[in-house]
Design a protein around this motif. Structure first.
Motif, PDB file in Angstrom:
ATOM      1  N   ILE A   1       0.831  -1.209   0.000  1.00 30.14           N
ATOM      2  CA  ILE A   1       0.000   0.000   0.000  1.00 30.14           C
ATOM      3  C   ILE A   1       0.864   1.256   0.000  1.00 30.14           C
ATOM      4  O   ILE A   1       0.379   2.350   0.249  1.00 30.14           O
ATOM      5  N   GLY A   2       2.161   1.113  -0.241  1.00 30.25           N
ATOM      6  CA  GLY A   2       3.022   2.284  -0.373  1.00 30.25           C
ATOM      7  C   GLY A   2       3.333   2.982   0.911  1.00 30.25           C
ATOM      8  O   GLY A   2       3.491   4.207   0.914  1.00 30.25           O
ATOM      9  N   GLY A   3       3.377   2.285   2.040  1.00 33.30           N
ATOM     10  CA  GLY A   3       3.703   2.921   3.302  1.00 33.30           C
ATOM     11  C   GLY A   3       5.144   3.392   3.363  1.00 33.30           C
ATOM     12  O   GLY A   3       6.001   2.948   2.586  1.00 33.30           O
ATOM     13  N   THR A   4       5.415   4.297   4.317  1.00 35.12           N
ATOM     14  CA  THR A   4       6.753   4.859   4.455  1.00 35.12           C
ATOM     15  C   THR A   4       7.589   4.136   5.500  1.00 35.12           C
ATOM     16  O   THR A   4       8.785   4.394   5.599  1.00 35.12           O
ATOM     17  N   GLY A   5       6.996   3.296   6.307  1.00 32.28           N
ATOM     18  CA  GLY A   5       7.739   2.643   7.389  1.00 32.28           C
ATOM     19  C   GLY A   5       7.812   3.476   8.659  1.00 32.28           C
ATOM     20  O   GLY A   5       8.470   3.074   9.618  1.00 32.28           O
ATOM     21  N   LEU A   6       7.147   4.636   8.673  1.00 33.56           N
ATOM     22  CA  LEU A   6       7.159   5.503   9.849  1.00 33.56           C
ATOM     23  C   LEU A   6       5.797   5.613  10.520  1.00 33.56           C
ATOM     24  O   LEU A   6       5.664   6.298  11.544  1.00 33.56           O
ATOM     25  N   GLY A   7       4.781   4.952   9.966  1.00 27.54           N
ATOM     26  CA  GLY A   7       3.431   5.128  10.460  1.00 27.54           C
ATOM     27  C   GLY A   7       3.255   4.691  11.903  1.00 27.54           C
ATOM     28  O   GLY A   7       2.720   5.437  12.734  1.00 27.54           O
ATOM     29  N   LEU A   8       3.716   3.480  12.240  1.00 20.68           N
ATOM     30  CA  LEU A   8       3.560   2.994  13.606  1.00 20.68           C
ATOM     31  C   LEU A   8       4.445   3.754  14.575  1.00 20.68           C
ATOM     32  O   LEU A   8       4.065   3.948  15.739  1.00 20.68           O
ATOM     33  N   ALA A   9       5.634   4.166  14.137  1.00 19.08           N
ATOM     34  CA  ALA A   9       6.500   4.963  15.007  1.00 19.08           C
ATOM     35  C   ALA A   9       5.843   6.299  15.349  1.00 19.08           C
ATOM     36  O   ALA A   9       5.850   6.747  16.505  1.00 19.08           O
ATOM     37  N   ILE A  10       5.228   6.953  14.341  1.00 21.80           N
ATOM     38  CA  ILE A  10       4.531   8.216  14.589  1.00 21.80           C
ATOM     39  C   ILE A  10       3.301   7.974  15.464  1.00 21.80           C
ATOM     40  O   ILE A  10       2.986   8.770  16.355  1.00 21.80           O
ATOM     41  N   SER A  11       2.627   6.853  15.239  1.00 19.57           N
ATOM     42  CA  SER A  11       1.442   6.542  16.048  1.00 19.57           C
ATOM     43  C   SER A  11       1.810   6.377  17.517  1.00 19.57           C
ATOM     44  O   SER A  11       1.083   6.845  18.411  1.00 19.57           O
ATOM     45  N   ARG A  12       2.923   5.703  17.769  1.00 26.29           N
ATOM     46  CA  ARG A  12       3.334   5.541  19.167  1.00 26.29           C
ATOM     47  C   ARG A  12       3.685   6.892  19.784  1.00 26.29           C
ATOM     48  O   ARG A  12       3.357   7.161  20.954  1.00 26.29           O
ATOM     49  N   GLU A  13       4.339   7.775  19.040  1.00 22.32           N
ATOM     50  CA  GLU A  13       4.653   9.105  19.557  1.00 22.32           C
ATOM     51  C   GLU A  13       3.377   9.896  19.830  1.00 22.32           C
ATOM     52  O   GLU A  13       3.278  10.606  20.850  1.00 22.32           O
ATOM     53  N   ASP A  14       2.370   9.758  18.935  1.00 24.38           N
ATOM     54  CA  ASP A  14       1.092  10.442  19.173  1.00 24.38           C
ATOM     55  C   ASP A  14       0.424   9.921  20.445  1.00 24.38           C
ATOM     56  O   ASP A  14      -0.127  10.686  21.245  1.00 24.38           O
ATOM     57  N   ALA A  15       0.456   8.594  20.654  1.00 19.71           N
ATOM     58  CA  ALA A  15      -0.156   8.021  21.856  1.00 19.71           C
ATOM     59  C   ALA A  15       0.574   8.479  23.117  1.00 19.71           C
ATOM     60  O   ALA A  15      -0.053   8.820  24.127  1.00 19.71           O
ATOM     61  N   THR A  16       1.908   8.493  23.053  1.00 22.74           N
ATOM     62  CA  THR A  16       2.686   8.939  24.210  1.00 22.74           C
ATOM     63  C   THR A  16       2.435  10.406  24.506  1.00 22.74           C
ATOM     64  O   THR A  16       2.388  10.818  25.677  1.00 22.74           O
ATOM     65  N   LEU A  17       2.260  11.213  23.457  1.00 26.27           N
ATOM     66  CA  LEU A  17       1.982  12.632  23.649  1.00 26.27           C
ATOM     67  C   LEU A  17       0.654  12.837  24.378  1.00 26.27           C
ATOM     68  O   LEU A  17       0.508  13.792  25.140  1.00 26.27           O
ATOM     69  N   HIS A  18      -0.289  11.920  24.191  1.00 23.69           N
ATOM     70  CA  HIS A  18      -1.567  11.981  24.905  1.00 23.69           C
ATOM     71  C   HIS A  18      -1.461  11.407  26.322  1.00 23.69           C
ATOM     72  O   HIS A  18      -2.435  11.480  27.078  1.00 23.69           O
ATOM     73  N   GLY A  19      -0.324  10.825  26.672  1.00 26.51           N
ATOM     74  CA  GLY A  19      -0.211  10.137  27.954  1.00 26.51           C
ATOM     75  C   GLY A  19      -0.831   8.751  27.916  1.00 26.51           C
ATOM     76  O   GLY A  19      -1.224   8.209  28.963  1.00 26.51           O
ATOM     77  N   GLY A  20      -0.942   8.164  26.717  1.00 29.38           N
ATOM     78  CA  GLY A  20      -1.580   6.861  26.554  1.00 29.38           C
ATOM     79  C   GLY A  20      -0.605   5.777  26.170  1.00 29.38           C
ATOM     80  O   GLY A  20       0.625   5.957  26.177  1.00 29.38           O
ATOM     81  N   TRP A  21      -1.167   4.613  25.807  1.00 30.37           N
ATOM     82  CA  TRP A  21      -0.378   3.446  25.426  1.00 30.37           C
ATOM     83  C   TRP A  21      -0.785   3.005  24.024  1.00 30.37           C
ATOM     84  O   TRP A  21      -1.946   3.063  23.639  1.00 30.37           O
TER      85      TRP A  21
END
Length: 583
Positions: free
Chosen positions: A489-509
């Motif tokens: 699907i043409g992913g960049t390989g950074l999607g899950l890494a960015i998702s984890r940073e977004d979750a951590t920024l919310h104080g979540g898991w």
């Protein structure tokens, strides 16, 4: 009924009291164990105290026993000598009187009285002795006694030993409590018995009663002195151990506190150096280590800053030529029907790769903002169910191309939370795209759950799954489970890494579970209130069907599973399952 309820109420109250006492005892014991494990000084002082008590008890017992034996033996020896001298004096007096007056023994009682006064010191010129004497004879007037001594005071065992033929000419001794006439309680007394043989053939039994009260008092004082000295010695050794360990433990404790502050980011923390001993050299080595560590961290921060700045600058600078190239590519892509087939296919490939390139630049810019600490949240109170529905709507076109269907499990009640709508929707899109890519065309299950403190979204696929240890590696940048497999699907390989940073920024898991052949599940857990600490998740990380199989294998072991249609939980039990999985 009331008389029956009262005993039950009392028993219930008693059980509650006993339960409370046990809980307090367990807490106290746990506190003591933690204090023991955490305090080296307490361990050393306690060990020294225990060893000192053992040594003092052993030495005190040995000394007390030796002193007791020495005093008793000395007293017995001197008493035996005195008793022997008295018996010789009695025999000489009686034999001499018999020689002077012949066999007539009418005056023998007078002789016994004189001898008794002499040996006990009760005469006019004598000094009173510390012991009493008892003389026994078969004749009516052949017995004499001093003080309050009576024939009944002679121990039977002593008299029996004295009458034995083997001991006929030997003195016998007995040491023990004797109850004298007129005395309230028995007193420790040494009794020495011997026989006096006259030339006429008569035999007299002579018993000496030596009081052991003074010796007993002296031994009690000695034992008390040993206990007091031993107790003082134990306290002194404990104080010495406390002072010595304090001299050693205090610098170590200061070093530990400095190391903790250094680990928390205070790189200017240093120890004071006093003297030139081993502890001083330890402080010097710690300060050198801290200085070198601060230098290396500063260098790494500068290098990291340079790298982040480079990525950010490159990403920004690439946007200008990328915009020009994109405009040209759009013109070529719109006119691809006028080209020959090979040129038309090249225009399509260039258009797809430019889109991927733009997406990668956007992800790199986002990552650089996270690395620089510049990412912020635009919080708003929204219903997480609406965010999930929008993310699924954005993913439906991709799901149709991969023949994948979504199965939604949403609670009936709203799941309100303070979140950044854009970032959470991006997390869910990344999770859905990842599930579609690795789901191998099977259904993707999306579950939403909520409790009082948090909300959670779980995305479950039934694809190839994850190997052991890959549940944490999957969030690394540019990581692939299978490097030989191309992205579909043409992913960049950074999607899950960015998702984890977004979750951590919310104080979540953001957590992952996977098992080969069973697929994988990603769970996003966010606090309902911004800034609140998470204590748990309303959804299980392991999929319900996997938990159910574990429950069946565990034979009637209850497992909490999320109930479909609401945010509660239901218990699943073994219903006679034979232990074999079904497809």
């Amino acid at each position: 009924m009331p008389p029956t309820k009262k005993p039950r109420s009392r028993r219930r109250t008693l059980r509650q009291i006993l339960g409370g006492v046990r809980r307090r005892a367990r807490r106290a014991a746990g506190g003591l164990r933690r204090l023991w494990r955490r305090s080296l000084q307490l361990q050393v002082v306690t060990s020294t105290l225990v060893i000192s008590v053992i040594v003092v008890v052993v030495l005190g017992t040995f000394l007390s026993d030796q002193i007791n034996k020495s005093v008793v033996a000395s007293r017995q020896s001197s008493s035996a000598n005195e008793a022997f001298a008295d018996r010789v004096q009695i025999a000489d007096a009686l034999n001499q009187k018999a020689d002077d007056q012949g066999p007539d023994a009418s005056t023998r009682p007078e002789v016994l009285d004189q001898v008794m006064d002499t040996i006990t010191g009760s005469g006019d010129n004598g000094s009173k002795k510390r012991y009493e004497v008892l003389i026994l004879n078969d004749s009516p007037r052949g017995s004499r006694a001093s003080g309050n001594v009576m024939p009944e005071n002679v121990p039977p065992s002593l008299r029996q030993r004295l009458e034995q033929k083997s001991n006929y000419d030997k003195a016998q001794a007995y040491l023990g409590p004797i109850q004298f006439t007129g005395e309230v309680q028995a007193k420790p007394t040494l009794v020495i018995g011997g026989l006096v043989h006259l030339n006429s053939g008569e035999v007299y039994e002579v018993y000496h009663f030596f009081p052991f009260g003074e010796e007993e008092q002296m031994l009690s004082n000695v034992r008390l002195a040993i206990v007091v000295v031993g107790f003082g010695l134990v306290l002194l050794l404990a104080a010495i151990a406390y002072l010595v360990t304090r001299q050693v433990v205090t610098p170590v404790r200061l070093a530990r506190q400095a190391a903790e502050r250094l680990a928390s980011g205070k790189l200017d923390e240093r120890l004071k150096v006093r003297g030139e001993d081993d502890l001083a050299r330890l402080a010097t080595s710690f300060n050198e280590m801290a200085a070198n560590l601060a230098l290396k961290i500063h260098q790494l921060e500068e290098l990291s800053q340079v790298q982040r700045q480079f990525v950010s600058d490159v990403s920004h600078e690439l946007r200008t030529p990328l915009t020009t190239v994109r405009m040209a590519a759009d013109l070529l892509y719109d006119a691809r029907e006028d080209f020959d087939p090979m040129a038309s296919r090249s225009a399509e490939l260039m258009q797809a790769q430019l889109e991927r390139f733009e997406s990668m630049l956007a992800d790199l810019l986002e990552i650089s903002r996270y690395d620089a600490g510049a990412a912020t949240l635009d919080l708003d109170s929204v219903d997480v169910r609406d965010v999930v529905l929008r993310a699924i709507a954005d993913s439906e076109a991709l799901a149709e191309r991969h023949t994948t269907r979504f199965e939604l499990r949403l609670p009936n009640e709203p799941c309100m939370a303070e979140i950044d709508n854009r970032r959470v929707e991006r997390i869910l899109r990344n999770l859905l795209f990842n599930a579609i890519e690795h789901g191998e065309g099977r259904d993707v299950v999306v579950t939403v759950g909520a409790d009082r403190d948090s909300v959670a979204v779980a995305v479950r696929d039934h694809g190839i799954g994850l190997k052991p240890g890959e549940d944490t590696m999957v969030f690394d940048r540019f990581w692939r489970a299978d490097p030989s497999r191309a992205r579909t699907i043409g992913g960049t390989g950074l999607g899950l890494a960015i998702s984890r940073e977004d979750a951590t920024l919310h104080g979540g898991w953001l957590q992952a579970w996977g098992q080969q052949g069973e697929g994988s599940q990603f769970r996003l857990t966010l606090p309902r209130s911004a800034g609140a600490d998470l204590k748990g998740s309303p959804l299980s990380l392991v999929p319900p069907e996997i938990e159910m199989r574990r429950t069946w294998r565990g034979h009637m072991t209850p497992v909490l599973l999320p109930a479909s249609g609401d945010s509660g939980y239901e218990s699943v039990y073994d219903g006679g399952y034979d232990g074999h999985d079904e497809d």
